[in-house]
Design a protein around this motif. Sequence first.
Motif, PDB file in Angstrom:
ATOM      1  N   PRO A 162     -10.450  -5.673  -9.588  1.00 11.25           N
ATOM      2  CA  PRO A 162      -9.827  -5.763  -8.261  1.00 11.25           C
ATOM      3  C   PRO A 162     -10.019  -4.459  -7.500  1.00 11.25           C
ATOM      4  N   VAL A 163     -10.372  -4.574  -6.223  1.00 15.28           N
ATOM      5  CA  VAL A 163     -10.528  -3.393  -5.352  1.00 15.28           C
ATOM      6  C   VAL A 163      -9.518  -3.539  -4.211  1.00 15.28           C
ATOM      7  N   PHE A 164      -8.780  -2.438  -3.954  1.00 21.04           N
ATOM      8  CA  PHE A 164      -7.627  -2.497  -3.045  1.00 21.04           C
ATOM      9  C   PHE A 164      -7.846  -1.653  -1.804  1.00 21.04           C
ATOM     10  N   TRP A 165      -7.613  -2.256  -0.658  1.00 22.11           N
ATOM     11  CA  TRP A 165      -7.671  -1.546   0.621  1.00 22.11           C
ATOM     12  C   TRP A 165      -6.279  -1.493   1.250  1.00 22.11           C
ATOM     13  N   ALA A 166      -5.961  -0.360   1.894  1.00 19.87           N
ATOM     14  CA  ALA A 166      -4.737  -0.279   2.675  1.00 19.87           C
ATOM     15  C   ALA A 166      -4.734  -1.412   3.692  1.00 19.87           C
ATOM     16  N   CYS A 167      -3.575  -1.993   3.938  1.00 21.52           N
ATOM     17  CA  CYS A 167      -3.508  -3.260   4.690  1.00 21.52           C
ATOM     18  C   CYS A 167      -2.545  -3.141   5.868  1.00 21.52           C
ATOM     19  N   GLY A 168      -2.931  -3.776   6.958  1.00 16.83           N
ATOM     20  CA  GLY A 168      -2.133  -3.762   8.182  1.00 16.83           C
ATOM     21  C   GLY A 168      -0.863  -4.584   8.102  1.00 16.83           C
ATOM     22  N   VAL A 169      -0.583  -5.180   6.929  1.00 14.26           N
ATOM     23  CA  VAL A 169       0.717  -5.841   6.737  1.00 14.26           C
ATOM     24  C   VAL A 169       1.767  -4.787   6.348  1.00 14.26           C
ATOM     25  N   THR A 170       1.307  -3.555   6.057  1.00 14.11           N
ATOM     26  CA  THR A 170       2.226  -2.456   5.739  1.00 14.11           C
ATOM     27  C   THR A 170       3.363  -2.335   6.760  1.00 14.11           C
ATOM     28  N   PRO A 171       3.087  -2.429   8.077  1.00 15.39           N
ATOM     29  CA  PRO A 171       4.205  -2.364   9.025  1.00 15.39           C
ATOM     30  C   PRO A 171       5.243  -3.462   8.795  1.00 15.39           C
ATOM     31  N   GLN A 172       4.810  -4.631   8.318  1.00 12.13           N
ATOM     32  CA  GLN A 172       5.787  -5.693   8.053  1.00 12.13           C
ATOM     33  C   GLN A 172       6.696  -5.292   6.904  1.00 12.13           C
ATOM     34  N   ALA A 173       6.116  -4.636   5.889  1.00 10.73           N
ATOM     35  CA  ALA A 173       6.948  -4.144   4.786  1.00 10.73           C
ATOM     36  C   ALA A 173       7.898  -3.066   5.303  1.00 10.73           C
ATOM     37  N   ALA A 174       7.423  -2.235   6.249  1.00 14.20           N
ATOM     38  CA  ALA A 174       8.288  -1.205   6.835  1.00 14.20           C
ATOM     39  C   ALA A 174       9.408  -1.848   7.648  1.00 14.20           C
TER      40      ALA A 174
END
Lengths: 266, 266
Positions: free
Chosen positions: B224-236
């Motif tokens: 698995p390769v992981f990229w930072a994701c624009g759903v991060t603001p939703q978690a914030a």
Amino acid sequence: MIDYLALAEKSPSDVRELIRAGEWDQPTSGLSNGHTQANLVILPEKYAYDFLLFCQRNPKPCPLLEVLDTGDPIVKLMADHADIRTDIPKYRIYKNGVMHSEVTDLRPFWREDFVSFLIGCSFSFEQALLENDIPVRQIEEQCNVPMYRTTIPCKSAGVFQGPMVVSMRPMSEEQAIRAIQVTTRYPSVHGAPIHFGNPDKIGIHDLGHPDFGAAVTIREGEIPVFWACGVTPQAAVMASKPELAITHSPGHMFITDQKDTAFSIM
Amino acid sequence: MIDYLALAEKSPSDVRELIRAGEWDQPTSGLSNGHTQANLVILPEKYAYDFLLFCQRNPKPCPLLEVLDTGDPIVKLMADHADIRTDIPKYRIYKNGVMHSEVTDLRPFWREDFVSFLIGCSFSFEQALLENDIPVRQIEEQCNVPMYRTTIPCKSAGVFQGPMVVSMRPMSEEQAIRAIQVTTRYPSVHGAPIHFGNPDKIGIHDLGHPDFGAAVTIREGEIPVFWACGVTPQAAVMASKPELAITHSPGHMFITDQKDTAFSIM
């Protein structure tokens, strides 16, 4: 008199200590070589959102490295134990868009509603240029980099608008090609140039009289190469006239603890 | 039923028109291939400065593409004639950090104090991955990309804090090396991965149960390769609990008129 070239080898914290002690009030290009330098803008909190948005909309001239919390003069990410009020050689205080005074210590002027913005600086890729045998004339000539107002408008945000300011380095066409490659790797400190060769096209009519900094020699066979410059916010302050704004004095930067290479994306 | 693959060839404005007409409410990965997609966060103005600062401090998960003026739902830079209230397939309305409802039209909920943030999306480099023969499993399997909360904390800004969310694509080690090279060129749409190989190390314990989106097949010999994701603001938003926030529904993005290649720095 401190030897300019000796400062190239000193650590950022050592140079900041000299600056804090009032022993260095000259431009910082070439100091603590290999470490990132930053532009400074300080604004009252009521302008902070508009200015943050201005930077977001104009990332090429205004790449934000750090925004300090309101009222806090202590740098958190870019340096250890640095005080933004004392660790820059020279500051400019603008009132209603007009430069009111130039000072070397901001402590008497500090307010609890001040927000400080550190913005990337093209000095950060100069070490990489030198390593690629590309001349950096203002280092050779030990003067401030020449900076010019252009006719390229920034995207406005709230009260802020104004022209893009650029820094200029002369070099051959072949060196310019390599310089484009090298600086492309540094998108967060202005990245690739925005123009070369034809200053009239971007509204610069006399390279011998820069709007900020000092003129440098352009040798035969050299063309001027222009990078977006972190002095752009000062032009925006002059155009937008907030009642109070404080900046570094052009060329007199904040020297961070970060290595330039940390801002290279490859 | 609209054919998913046919939409890959359609222009962004054509796809947005279908979405606006309520004819497409599914994930957008692979649609208008080659055009940049964006995450959306809408907040009342009183949260806008803190959120803008949160994005500035966390550029890897929250690379800002455009911030609309307060109260204005019309996109200016990223698309022509797009209305942020109707041109995304599905939205989530959060109240006090809890998802309150999922809707396909924001017009009944719009307020004059809303500020809309468009944030880069990793779908933007998927075309470049495909052109380099790197598999994009959720396109192959026609489902939403799997996204996971990590234990990597974001830098806080005012009221906003929370964990980084990542998207995951499985591939071979050799493909991962090439994927790192390819995505490095796209710093404004998350850039290079933030981790590969060992999900436990970043707090992900079950790849089969993503926190957002759908699980995809990981074939033998793939990591698995992981990229930072624009759903991060939703978690914030979920962690920081502003009284009201609106986002796109994960995977259901805003399709811009910009070509992905415009975001490649080389």
